[in-house]
Design a protein around this motif. Structure first.
Motif, PDB file in Angstrom:
ATOM      1  N   SER A   1      -8.977 -20.868  20.090  1.00  0.00           N
ATOM      2  CA  SER A   1      -8.009 -20.077  19.333  1.00  0.00           C
ATOM      3  C   SER A   1      -7.365 -20.907  18.221  1.00  0.00           C
ATOM      4  CB  SER A   1      -6.923 -19.548  20.279  1.00  0.00           C
ATOM      5  OG  SER A   1      -5.943 -18.835  19.558  1.00  0.00           O
TER       6      SER A   1
ATOM      7  N   SER B   1      -1.070 -12.644   9.282  1.00  0.00           N
ATOM      8  CA  SER B   1      -0.371 -13.181  10.444  1.00  0.00           C
ATOM      9  C   SER B   1       0.616 -12.167  11.012  1.00  0.00           C
ATOM     10  CB  SER B   1       0.350 -14.469  10.057  1.00  0.00           C
ATOM     11  OG  SER B   1       1.071 -14.990  11.150  1.00  0.00           O
TER      12      SER B   1
ATOM     13  N   ASP C   1      -7.822 -20.267  14.172  1.00  0.00           N
ATOM     14  CA  ASP C   1      -6.657 -20.041  13.317  1.00  0.00           C
ATOM     15  C   ASP C   1      -6.513 -21.105  12.236  1.00  0.00           C
ATOM     16  OD1 ASP C   1      -5.859 -17.709  14.542  1.00  0.00           O
ATOM     17  OD2 ASP C   1      -4.476 -18.682  15.922  1.00  0.00           O
ATOM     18  N   SER C   2      -7.037 -22.311  12.493  1.00  0.00           N
ATOM     19  CA  SER C   2      -6.800 -23.427  11.576  1.00  0.00           C
ATOM     20  C   SER C   2      -7.987 -23.789  10.703  1.00  0.00           C
ATOM     21  CB  SER C   2      -6.378 -24.667  12.384  1.00  0.00           C
ATOM     22  OG  SER C   2      -5.308 -24.371  13.252  1.00  0.00           O
TER      23      SER C   2
ATOM     24  N   LYS D   1      -1.360  -9.550  12.918  1.00  0.00           N
ATOM     25  CA  LYS D   1      -1.830 -10.100  14.196  1.00  0.00           C
ATOM     26  C   LYS D   1      -0.718 -10.089  15.242  1.00  0.00           C
ATOM     27  CE  LYS D   1      -4.090 -13.862  14.601  1.00  0.00           C
ATOM     28  NZ  LYS D   1      -4.413 -15.294  14.480  1.00  0.00           N
ATOM     29  N   GLN D   2       0.454 -10.526  14.847  1.00  0.00           N
ATOM     30  CA  GLN D   2       1.583 -10.557  15.774  1.00  0.00           C
ATOM     31  C   GLN D   2       1.947  -9.161  16.260  1.00  0.00           C
ATOM     32  OE1 GLN D   2       4.861 -12.714  14.039  1.00  0.00           O
ATOM     33  NE2 GLN D   2       3.603 -14.477  13.536  1.00  0.00           N
TER      34      GLN D   2
ATOM     35  N   ASN E   1      -0.737  -8.264  18.895  1.00  0.00           N
ATOM     36  CA  ASN E   1      -0.569  -9.070  20.112  1.00  0.00           C
ATOM     37  C   ASN E   1       0.633  -8.596  20.927  1.00  0.00           C
ATOM     38  OD1 ASN E   1      -2.780 -10.833  19.828  1.00  0.00           O
ATOM     39  ND2 ASN E   1      -1.657 -12.134  18.401  1.00  0.00           N
TER      40      ASN E   1
ATOM     41  N   TYR F   1     -10.130  -9.948  10.491  1.00  0.00           N
ATOM     42  CA  TYR F   1      -9.010  -9.866  11.426  1.00  0.00           C
ATOM     43  C   TYR F   1      -8.850  -8.468  12.020  1.00  0.00           C
ATOM     44  CZ  TYR F   1      -7.768 -14.666  10.832  1.00  0.00           C
ATOM     45  OH  TYR F   1      -7.801 -16.037  10.868  1.00  0.00           O
TER      46      TYR F   1
ATOM     47  N   THR G   1     -14.988 -16.759   9.188  1.00  0.00           N
ATOM     48  CA  THR G   1     -14.109 -16.091  10.155  1.00  0.00           C
ATOM     49  C   THR G   1     -14.707 -14.766  10.609  1.00  0.00           C
ATOM     50  OG1 THR G   1     -12.187 -17.080   9.071  1.00  0.00           O
ATOM     51  CG2 THR G   1     -11.774 -15.235  10.563  1.00  0.00           C
TER      52      THR G   1
ATOM     53  N   PHE H   1      -2.744 -14.906   4.029  1.00  0.00           N
ATOM     54  CA  PHE H   1      -2.658 -15.007   5.485  1.00  0.00           C
ATOM     55  C   PHE H   1      -1.256 -14.712   5.988  1.00  0.00           C
ATOM     56  CE2 PHE H   1      -2.662 -17.177   9.639  1.00  0.00           C
ATOM     57  CZ  PHE H   1      -3.796 -16.583  10.180  1.00  0.00           C
TER      58      PHE H   1
ATOM     59  N   TYR I   1     -10.786  -9.065  14.945  1.00  0.00           N
ATOM     60  CA  TYR I   1      -9.947  -9.813  15.901  1.00  0.00           C
ATOM     61  C   TYR I   1      -9.123  -8.846  16.745  1.00  0.00           C
ATOM     62  CZ  TYR I   1      -5.937 -12.512  17.585  1.00  0.00           C
ATOM     63  OH  TYR I   1      -4.951 -13.062  18.378  1.00  0.00           O
TER      64      TYR I   1
END
Length: 254
Positions: free
Chosen positions: A7, A38, A11-12, A41-42, A45, A122, A175, A34, A125
């Motif tokens: 993970s 981001s 991400d990096s 994504k949050q 999640n 994403y 990605t 990003f 993702y």
């Protein structure tokens, strides 16, 4: 450990590869795009945090019918939310970045191809989240660690291969390849070992997602932004959100 390390790598990787093999201007552009990704994504999640415990409890009790029912609802919800949120984001993100960076001339922030590929990556993702949740709920860490390692290696290697020629687009492709691989692998694994969920349902859901996005793009092709102001962007976003909601409602009804 494998999941967490993979993970972190996923991400990096893009930022590290751009820093080493590309320019700082591209790092700056990637960071701004990003920032939006981001946040999305949050959101996803946070939405799925409570479902894992429920799926884990049902799996432990071997209540297969109820487990499939809850998983089916979760899969539909995540696919629908992803189609709606990322479908809109794919169209709105570049205009937003242009408004956000208005007056900044250190780099060319108008990167529609890069933004679309990154959004799709994403979106994958987020689409993989129900299957990722099932793996964690079923405590199948050791059995699935190879998937996470391979995804991390794919992301790193493909990004390095393409970054010199394609720059930002190259790392976005890396990605995307990693996310597609991981999603397909998880769907097959869950279907055979945890949920016993028919793969054809996933395929059908993906086709619905694609059709919804296509109709959304066609229907909103006339909506554009010319002045690059926050007011105009908000008006554009409202029109797009309403139209995309109608497309999703019609497709799911069908």
């Amino acid at each position: 450990m494998a999941q967490h390390i993979a993970s972190v790598v996923l991400d990096s990787t893009d930022t590290i590869v751009l820093t080493i093999f590309s320019t700082m201007a591209n790092v700056s552009i990637y960071s701004v795009y990003f920032l939006v990704i981001s946040g999305l994504k949050q959101l996803f999640n946070a939405t799925t945090n409570g479902v894992q415990a429920l799926i884990g409890e049902l799996y432990a009790k071997q209540e297969k019918i109820q487990l499939q029912k809850i998983f089916g609802w979760t899969e539909w919800l995540i696919h629908t939310m992803t189609t709606y949120v990322f479908g809109c984001a794919g169209i709105l993100i570049t205009p937003f970045v242009m408004v956000y960076t208005k007056g900044v001339n250190d780099a060319n922030y108008n990167q529609p191809i890069f933004s679309v590929i990154l959004i799709i990556a994403y979106a994958m993702y987020c689409i993989r989240l129900p299957y990722h949740i099932a793996i964690k709920a079923g405590v199948h860490y050791k059995e699935t660690q190879r998937c996470y390692w391979i995804a991390a290696i794919l992301n790193l290697s493909v990004s390095i291969i393409f970054v010199r020629e394609l720059g930002l687009v190259g790392v976005a492709i890396g990605t995307l390849v990693a996310m597609i691989y991981q999603t397909i692998w998880m769907v097959i694994y869950d279907s055979k070992n945890i949920i016993y969920w028919p793969i054809r349902i996933f395929v059908k859901q993906i086709l619905v997602d694609i059709l919804t996005i296509v109709f959304g793009i066609i229907g909103t092709s006339s909506i554009s932004i010319s002045m690059y102001s926050y007011t105009e962007w908000v008006l554009m976003a409202i029109k797009l959100l309403v139209y995309q909601f109608l497309c999703i409602h019609i497709q799911n009804g069908y």
